[in-house]
Design a protein around this motif. Structure first.
Motif, PDB file in Angstrom:
ATOM      1  N   PRO A   1       0.836  -1.198   0.000  1.00  0.00           N
ATOM      2  CA  PRO A   1       0.000   0.000   0.000  1.00  0.00           C
ATOM      3  C   PRO A   1       0.879   1.260   0.000  1.00  0.00           C
ATOM      4  CG  PRO A   1       0.134  -0.909   2.212  1.00  0.00           C
ATOM      5  CD  PRO A   1       0.844  -1.878   1.308  1.00  0.00           C
ATOM      6  N   VAL A   2       0.349   2.337  -0.572  1.00  0.00           N
ATOM      7  CA  VAL A   2       1.046   3.624  -0.551  1.00  0.00           C
ATOM      8  C   VAL A   2       0.284   4.530   0.413  1.00  0.00           C
ATOM      9  CG1 VAL A   2       1.792   5.601  -1.916  1.00  0.00           C
ATOM     10  CG2 VAL A   2       1.819   3.313  -2.921  1.00  0.00           C
ATOM     11  N   VAL A   3       0.994   5.010   1.434  1.00  0.00           N
ATOM     12  CA  VAL A   3       0.351   5.698   2.556  1.00  0.00           C
ATOM     13  C   VAL A   3       0.856   7.123   2.674  1.00  0.00           C
ATOM     14  CG1 VAL A   3      -0.082   5.585   5.045  1.00  0.00           C
ATOM     15  CG2 VAL A   3       0.258   3.474   3.744  1.00  0.00           C
ATOM     16  N   VAL A   4      -0.061   8.044   2.948  1.00  0.00           N
ATOM     17  CA  VAL A   4       0.327   9.432   3.186  1.00  0.00           C
ATOM     18  C   VAL A   4      -0.127   9.798   4.599  1.00  0.00           C
ATOM     19  CG1 VAL A   4      -1.795  10.505   2.299  1.00  0.00           C
ATOM     20  CG2 VAL A   4       0.352  11.728   2.098  1.00  0.00           C
ATOM     21  N   VAL A   5       0.629  10.659   5.277  1.00  0.00           N
ATOM     22  CA  VAL A   5       0.295  11.068   6.639  1.00  0.00           C
ATOM     23  C   VAL A   5      -0.175  12.515   6.611  1.00  0.00           C
ATOM     24  CG1 VAL A   5       1.210  11.448   8.965  1.00  0.00           C
ATOM     25  CG2 VAL A   5       1.927   9.455   7.661  1.00  0.00           C
ATOM     26  N   MET A   6      -1.402  12.755   7.120  1.00  0.00           N
ATOM     27  CA  MET A   6      -1.990  14.093   7.059  1.00  0.00           C
ATOM     28  C   MET A   6      -2.454  14.537   8.442  1.00  0.00           C
ATOM     29  SD  MET A   6      -4.544  13.283   3.884  1.00  0.00           S
ATOM     30  CE  MET A   6      -4.663  14.844   3.045  1.00  0.00           C
ATOM     31  N   GLY A   7      -2.739  15.840   8.583  1.00  0.00           N
ATOM     32  CA  GLY A   7      -3.268  16.315   9.852  1.00  0.00           C
ATOM     33  C   GLY A   7      -2.881  17.751  10.133  1.00  0.00           C
ATOM     34  N   HIS A   8      -3.350  18.252  11.259  1.00  0.00           N
ATOM     35  CA  HIS A   8      -3.103  19.641  11.631  1.00  0.00           C
ATOM     36  C   HIS A   8      -1.627  19.849  11.987  1.00  0.00           C
ATOM     37  CE1 HIS A   8      -4.693  23.565  12.684  1.00  0.00           C
ATOM     38  NE2 HIS A   8      -3.930  23.562  13.765  1.00  0.00           N
ATOM     39  N   VAL A   9      -1.145  21.059  11.778  1.00  0.00           N
ATOM     40  CA  VAL A   9       0.245  21.385  12.101  1.00  0.00           C
ATOM     41  C   VAL A   9       0.508  21.127  13.590  1.00  0.00           C
ATOM     42  CG1 VAL A   9      -0.243  23.839  12.541  1.00  0.00           C
ATOM     43  CG2 VAL A   9       2.058  23.150  11.850  1.00  0.00           C
ATOM     44  N   ASP A  10       1.668  20.566  13.876  1.00  0.00           N
ATOM     45  CA  ASP A  10       2.104  20.274  15.255  1.00  0.00           C
ATOM     46  C   ASP A  10       1.377  19.096  15.906  1.00  0.00           C
ATOM     47  OD1 ASP A  10       4.120  22.043  15.372  1.00  0.00           O
ATOM     48  OD2 ASP A  10       3.051  23.606  16.481  1.00  0.00           O
ATOM     49  N   HIS A  11       0.547  18.400  15.178  1.00  0.00           N
ATOM     50  CA  HIS A  11      -0.111  17.249  15.789  1.00  0.00           C
ATOM     51  C   HIS A  11       0.781  16.005  15.750  1.00  0.00           C
ATOM     52  CE1 HIS A  11      -4.587  18.571  16.174  1.00  0.00           C
ATOM     53  NE2 HIS A  11      -3.741  19.414  16.713  1.00  0.00           N
ATOM     54  N   GLY A  12       1.909  16.119  14.987  1.00  0.00           N
ATOM     55  CA  GLY A  12       2.896  15.035  15.065  1.00  0.00           C
ATOM     56  C   GLY A  12       3.096  14.215  13.797  1.00  0.00           C
ATOM     57  N   LYS A  13       2.788  14.782  12.630  1.00  0.00           N
ATOM     58  CA  LYS A  13       2.966  14.040  11.368  1.00  0.00           C
ATOM     59  C   LYS A  13       4.431  13.639  11.166  1.00  0.00           C
ATOM     60  CE  LYS A  13       1.268  17.529   9.044  1.00  0.00           C
ATOM     61  NZ  LYS A  13       0.772  18.370  10.145  1.00  0.00           N
TER      62      LYS A  13
END
Ligand code: GDP
Length: 473
Positions: free
Chosen positions: A75-87
């Motif tokens: 699988p090809v995975v991307v990590v997303m989320g709010h700034v500073d949440h720990g991506k």
């Protein structure tokens, strides 16, 4: 007449022969290929049918792979989320905890993507946190990602960029796994995060829904393996497959100009196998793969589906998101690159392709559009919701109005990129675009309309839709 000239005969002679075949023709008559070839035969000439095949058809292998050629791929995975949440921290934690024995201590290079092995299964991570890369790729038609890991800090909960990420992932149709991060903090409140998720139609498995939520701490490493296990689980359900036995196809993840090596590009192979020495075309860049490195900095000879590799040998630096293809004919590839460059230039001078309220009608008339996607930004949550509902209510049998993202605050670059990727328009209420967004919108020709009164916006969209309606018979 033309056939006679080519046969070096008089028109009268050709007409006579035609009459002999029972065809009554004048000098300016158009005759079909079979008739022309019979006549030519009579005069001892040979004709060949001219066939127009596009460069793409001549250059690329057929896109459909037979079922039996398909094999499981990572699988090809991307990590997303709010700034500073720990991506970034999560990407680092994953990489550190899952380097295989032989590689430990080795230098891991940043090439824009990396692979880890968890429970014997390979997972590919796009090492570019944030959704900018993700959307720019989608705007170019490269849907690289299978799974999005949505990072939410347990002590902070859902924030504006979390919502953006959710909507980006939904628009792209990728599966979402939620990583509830910073569980080591005393103020961590995972229940609150899960409750907030339900407001965005993400119902946690724990509560009877289908969204997997994994509590983790990038700091201590707790839960990271569990996250990977769940990624494997989702990948298995998705039955991700590709044909490795064909010429490679994929997309550019990152590219730069290196002083010593020239253009260097990280590409993700999506199907087929890329070999050192293969001729490739990526956007308008062409060349032979001179060197190929994996994410550990090792030189390799070939790369199969879902593998990120860094290659050199291209003539110019491609753009992130450009599609790449390995091809058999280098000369033809250069021809295609020239054609693409010309098309790109032409596109810059025309403004027809992006949807606007003004051109909706023509897009519909040409059968190109049955849905109007809108992004709504407002000064307060209440108006954003109200506008979203009023606009979506305008949907009818012919045209669907869909608000793909509604948020609070100034229109930002991410809004414009989302609009650009999904060909949507942006409507703002008592808000303005920030300068970067303005510039970006102008560049990619995304329409932004600002309103102070909800009624005015509804009116404008309604008018545009009247134009969109298919004629009644
Ligand atoms: P990004 O902006 O989403 O990439 O977030 P970063 O990975 O840069 O993390 C932002 C901040 O949160 C940094 O100071 C990290 O050290 C901290 N952080 C990240 N993950 C954790 C965690 O699991 N626990 C704690 N306590 N802090 C964390």
């Amino acid at each position: 007449g033309e056939l006679a000239t080519r046969l070096k005969q008089t028109a009268a002679n050709v007409i006579k022969k035609l009459m002999g075949l029972g065809v009554m023709a004048s000098v300016s008559e158009v005759i079909d290929f079979d008739t022309a070839s019979l006549i030519a035969d009579e005069f001892g000439a040979k004709v060949e049918k001219e066939v127009h095949v596009s460069i793409e058809e001549r250059l690329f292998e057929q896109d459909e792979d037979p079922e039996e050629s398909l094999q499981e791929r990572p699988p090809v995975v991307v990590v997303m989320g709010h700034v500073d949440h720990g991506k970034t921290s999560i990407l680092d934690a994953i990489r550190k905890s899952h380097v295989t024995a032989g590689e430990a201590g080795g230098i891991t290079q940043h090439i824009g993507a990396y692979q880890v092995v968890a429970d014997g299964k390979v997972i590919t991570f796009l090492d570019t946190p944030g959704h900018e890369a993700f959307t720019s790729m989608r705007a170019r038609g490269a849907n690289l990602t299978d799974i999005a890991v949505l990072v939410v800090a347990a002590d902070d909960g859902i924030m504006p960029q979390t919502v953006e990420s959710i909507n980006h992932a939904k628009a792209a149709g990728v599966s979402i796994i939620v990583a509830i991060n910073k569980m080591d903090k005393p103020t961590a409140n995972p229940d609150r995060v899960m409750e907030q998720l339900t407001q965005y139609e993400l119902v946690p498995e724990q509560w009877g829904g289908d969204v997997i939520c994994v509590p983790v701490s990038a700091l201590t490493g707790a839960g990271i393996h569990d996250l990977l296990e769940n990624i494997n689980l989702v990948a298995e359900v998705k039955e991700l497959k590709a044909n490795p036995d064909r010429r490679a196809k994929g997309a550019v993840i990152e590219a730069r100009l290196d002083k010593g090596q020239g253009p260097v590009a990280t590409i993700l192979v999506q199907k087929g196998t890329l070999h050192k020495g293969d001729c490739v075309i990526a956007g308008t860049a062409v060349g032979r793969v001179r060197t190929m490195k994996n994410d550990k900095g090792q030189f390799i000879e070939e790369a199969g589906p879902s593998t990120p590799v860094e290659i050199t040998g291209l003539t110019e630096v491609p753009s992130a998101g450009d599609l790449f293809d390995a091809v058999a004919d280098e000369k033809l590839a250069r021809e295609l690159a020239d054609k693409r460059a010309a098309e790109e230039k032409e596109r810059q001078f025309s403004s027809y392709q992006k949807v606007t309220l003004d051109n909706l009608f023509s897009q519909i008339a040409e059968g190109e559009r049955k849905q109007l996607d809108i992004i709504v930004k407002a000064d307060v949550q209440g108006s954003a919701e109200a506008v979203k509902q009023s606009l979506e209510k305008l949907s009818n049998d012919e045209v669907r109005v869909k608000v793909i993202h509604a948020g609070v605050g100034a229109i930002n670059k991410s809004d414009v990129m989302l609009a650009n990727a999904g060909n949507a328009i942006i409507i703002g209420f008592n808000v303005r675009p920030d300068p970067v967004a303005k510039e970006e919108a102008a560049q990619c020709e995304v329409e932004m309309r600002m309103y102070r009164v909800i009624y005015d916006a509804i009116n404008d969209v309604t008018d545009a839709m009247k134009g969109m309606l298919a004629p009644k018979i």
